[in-house]
Design a protein around this motif. Structure first.
Motif, PDB file in Angstrom:
ATOM      1  N   ARG A  80       0.834  -1.205   0.000  1.00 43.68           N
ATOM      2  CA  ARG A  80       0.000   0.000   0.000  1.00 43.68           C
ATOM      3  C   ARG A  80       0.875   1.265   0.000  1.00 43.68           C
ATOM      4  NH1 ARG A  80      -5.375   0.803   0.768  1.00 43.68           N
ATOM      5  NH2 ARG A  80      -6.068   2.788   1.669  1.00 43.68           N
ATOM      6  N   ILE A  83       2.109   1.797  -3.501  1.00 48.21           N
ATOM      7  CA  ILE A  83       1.066   2.356  -4.373  1.00 48.21           C
ATOM      8  C   ILE A  83       0.951   3.860  -4.149  1.00 48.21           C
ATOM      9  CG2 ILE A  83      -1.413   2.351  -4.881  1.00 48.21           C
ATOM     10  CD1 ILE A  83      -1.416  -0.631  -4.020  1.00 48.21           C
ATOM     11  N   ARG A  84       0.986   4.278  -2.886  1.00 45.82           N
ATOM     12  CA  ARG A  84       0.915   5.713  -2.590  1.00 45.82           C
ATOM     13  C   ARG A  84       2.127   6.453  -3.152  1.00 45.82           C
ATOM     14  NH1 ARG A  84      -2.875   7.195   1.185  1.00 45.82           N
ATOM     15  NH2 ARG A  84      -3.812   5.547   2.480  1.00 45.82           N
ATOM     16  N   LEU A  91      -2.152  -1.807 -10.787  1.00 45.19           N
ATOM     17  CA  LEU A  91      -1.384  -2.809 -10.056  1.00 45.19           C
ATOM     18  C   LEU A  91      -1.797  -4.162 -10.612  1.00 45.19           C
ATOM     19  CD1 LEU A  91       0.355  -3.889  -7.672  1.00 45.19           C
ATOM     20  CD2 LEU A  91      -1.712  -3.718  -6.249  1.00 45.19           C
ATOM     21  N   ALA A 102      -2.901  -7.727  -3.159  1.00 47.62           N
ATOM     22  CA  ALA A 102      -3.071  -6.589  -4.073  1.00 47.62           C
ATOM     23  C   ALA A 102      -4.461  -5.980  -3.926  1.00 47.62           C
ATOM     24  CB  ALA A 102      -2.832  -7.041  -5.505  1.00 47.62           C
ATOM     25  N   SER A 106      -4.860  -2.108  -2.293  1.00 41.68           N
ATOM     26  CA  SER A 106      -5.292  -1.047  -3.204  1.00 41.68           C
ATOM     27  C   SER A 106      -6.665  -0.477  -2.884  1.00 41.68           C
ATOM     28  CB  SER A 106      -5.304  -1.582  -4.640  1.00 41.68           C
ATOM     29  OG  SER A 106      -6.214  -2.669  -4.763  1.00 41.68           O
ATOM     30  N   LEU A 109      -7.804   3.395  -2.943  1.00 41.64           N
ATOM     31  CA  LEU A 109      -6.733   4.198  -3.542  1.00 41.64           C
ATOM     32  C   LEU A 109      -7.014   4.363  -5.031  1.00 41.64           C
ATOM     33  CD1 LEU A 109      -3.496   2.768  -1.838  1.00 41.64           C
ATOM     34  CD2 LEU A 109      -4.797   4.820  -1.217  1.00 41.64           C
ATOM     35  N   VAL A 111      -6.141   3.567  -7.959  1.00 38.44           N
ATOM     36  CA  VAL A 111      -5.367   2.662  -8.807  1.00 38.44           C
ATOM     37  C   VAL A 111      -6.289   1.520  -9.231  1.00 38.44           C
ATOM     38  CG1 VAL A 111      -4.533   1.371  -6.799  1.00 38.44           C
ATOM     39  CG2 VAL A 111      -3.290   1.206  -8.964  1.00 38.44           C
ATOM     40  N   THR A 113      -6.833  -2.379 -10.109  1.00 39.55           N
ATOM     41  CA  THR A 113      -6.193  -3.620  -9.690  1.00 39.55           C
ATOM     42  C   THR A 113      -6.614  -4.755 -10.617  1.00 39.55           C
ATOM     43  OG1 THR A 113      -6.247  -2.875  -7.394  1.00 39.55           O
ATOM     44  CG2 THR A 113      -5.825  -5.206  -7.777  1.00 39.55           C
TER      45      THR A 113
END
Length: 360
Positions: A80, A83-84, A91, A102, A106, A109, A111, A113
């Motif tokens: 995490r 990702i930030r 991802l 994953a 995520s 956030l 993003v 996945t």
């Protein structure tokens, strides 16, 4: 598309087909302008080389011994943070544990996945906890890549609707293997684990060793090395069956291969089999779940299929092909022709189209 950063996550990049596929996928995304970052859970003693142009990060520098709960929580938190920090557009994760980490890492956030199921889900997501992850957690992902229709059908419809079946790509080097291997050996390749069932192949080959001149070479490393060595010694096959260890140059190993055998109890889409076919080698495989070998081999046309665990049938198939040069060459040539479906350019376009559609 402004954001062209991708994180590709897997536990490790050692001794396995899924690991090779992920690295090749990262390589091709990098070649077409993406920032491709391979993230592993830990660094292992032996690893595949990371392709040029691909970045590599690892959550742990060496695999940490912790309880399963603490290990997963630690890796989810670290993923995490990454990702930030990297703010990827997507991802992409491979294999069961990285997949559920994953999805959790995520959550909430910005993003997308995309998880990928690389093995028989009945085994990979078996048990009560596995079914909760497979049936309830994985469908929270934005997308999923399966390798076979049978694997896809195991999951809920809501995940199936956002998924795509994409066969494994095979590196160009395997299509360029020289020679026919006609003066060579029988071989297999894969981790030395119960799933791959090299013990079945050892017993089956020992049963016909007195009728053929070839030796059996087993490429790969794993926790069953000692027990397989003991089985070879018990059968008196030390001079005919060799454990070759893990290698980076599998095309070279296939160059001397007369017959490739996959004795697995279950698989996803077995890379070792696809690579042997791409190299134009005659192949025998178990018809194992979840349908990968049956998706690429038409029995008696471009290879041979035998039932899982059928020792005598496997012995008979190997003996027939080692004795019948004409049939062996016919199947080998047909395998090479059908392998055009695994060429990396075509497979990567399926991946790129799918990933960009989800990001888009």
């Amino acid at each position: 598309m402004e954001n062209k950063t991708l994180l590709l996550y897997i536990n490790a990049i050692h001794d396995g087909g899924a690991e090779r596929v992920l690295l090749q996928l990262a390589k091709r995304f990098a070649a077409c302008g993406y920032r491709a970052v391979v993230v592993t859970s830990f660094v292992d003693q032996w690893e595949y080389p990371v392709p040029e142009g691909v970045e590599r990060l690892s959550i742990e520098q060496a695999q940490i011994s912790q309880s399963r709960l603490r290990r997963n929580l630690s890796r989810i938190k670290a993923l995490r943070r990454l990702i930030r920090e990297y703010k990827p557009a997507a991802l992409i994760s491979f294999m069961a544990e990285p997949n559920f980490r994953a999805v959790l890492a995520s959550r909430f956030l910005p993003v997308k996945t995309i998880v990928s199921v690389r093995n028989d889900p009945e085994r990979e997501y078996g048990g009560r906890l596995g079914r909760i992850i497979g049936k309830w957690l994985l469908p929270l992902a934005d997308g999923c890549v399966f390798q076979t229709e049978r694997a896809k059908n195991w999951f809920p419809k809501r995940l199936q609707k956002r998924s795509k079946i994409i066969m494994n790509q095979v590196d160009d080097r395997f299509f360029q293997v020289a020679g026919t291997g006609e003066n060579g050996y029988v071989m297999t390749a894969g981790r030395l684990t119960a799933q791959k069932n090299q013990a079945l192949l050892i017993r089956s080959f020992a049963a016909i060793a007195g009728d053929v001149e070839e030796e059996l070479r087993i490429y790969g490393e794993g926790e069953l090395r000692q027990s397989l060595e003991a089985l070879i010694a018990q059968l008196g096959m030390e001079g005919r069956i060799r454990l070759m260890g893990a290698r980076n140059d599998m095309p070279s190993a296939l160059a001397g291969c007369k017959l490739f055998v996959l004795p697995s109890d279950f698989e996803g889409m077995p890379n070792a089999l696809l690579e042997a076919m791409a190299a134009g080698r005659c192949c025998v495989s178990t018809a194992c779940p979840c349908g990968g070998p049956e998706a690429v081999i038409k029995n008696g046309v471009n290879g041979m299929l035998v039932p899982v665990g059928a020792e005598e049938t496997l012995s008979a198939a190997m003996l027939e092909l080692l004795k019948d040069e004409k049939k062996r060459r016919t199947l080998a040539n047909a395998a090479g022709e059908s392998a055009s479906a695994f060429r990396p350019e075509a497979i990567f376009e399926h991946w790129r189209e799918y990933v960009e559609g989800i990001i888009g």
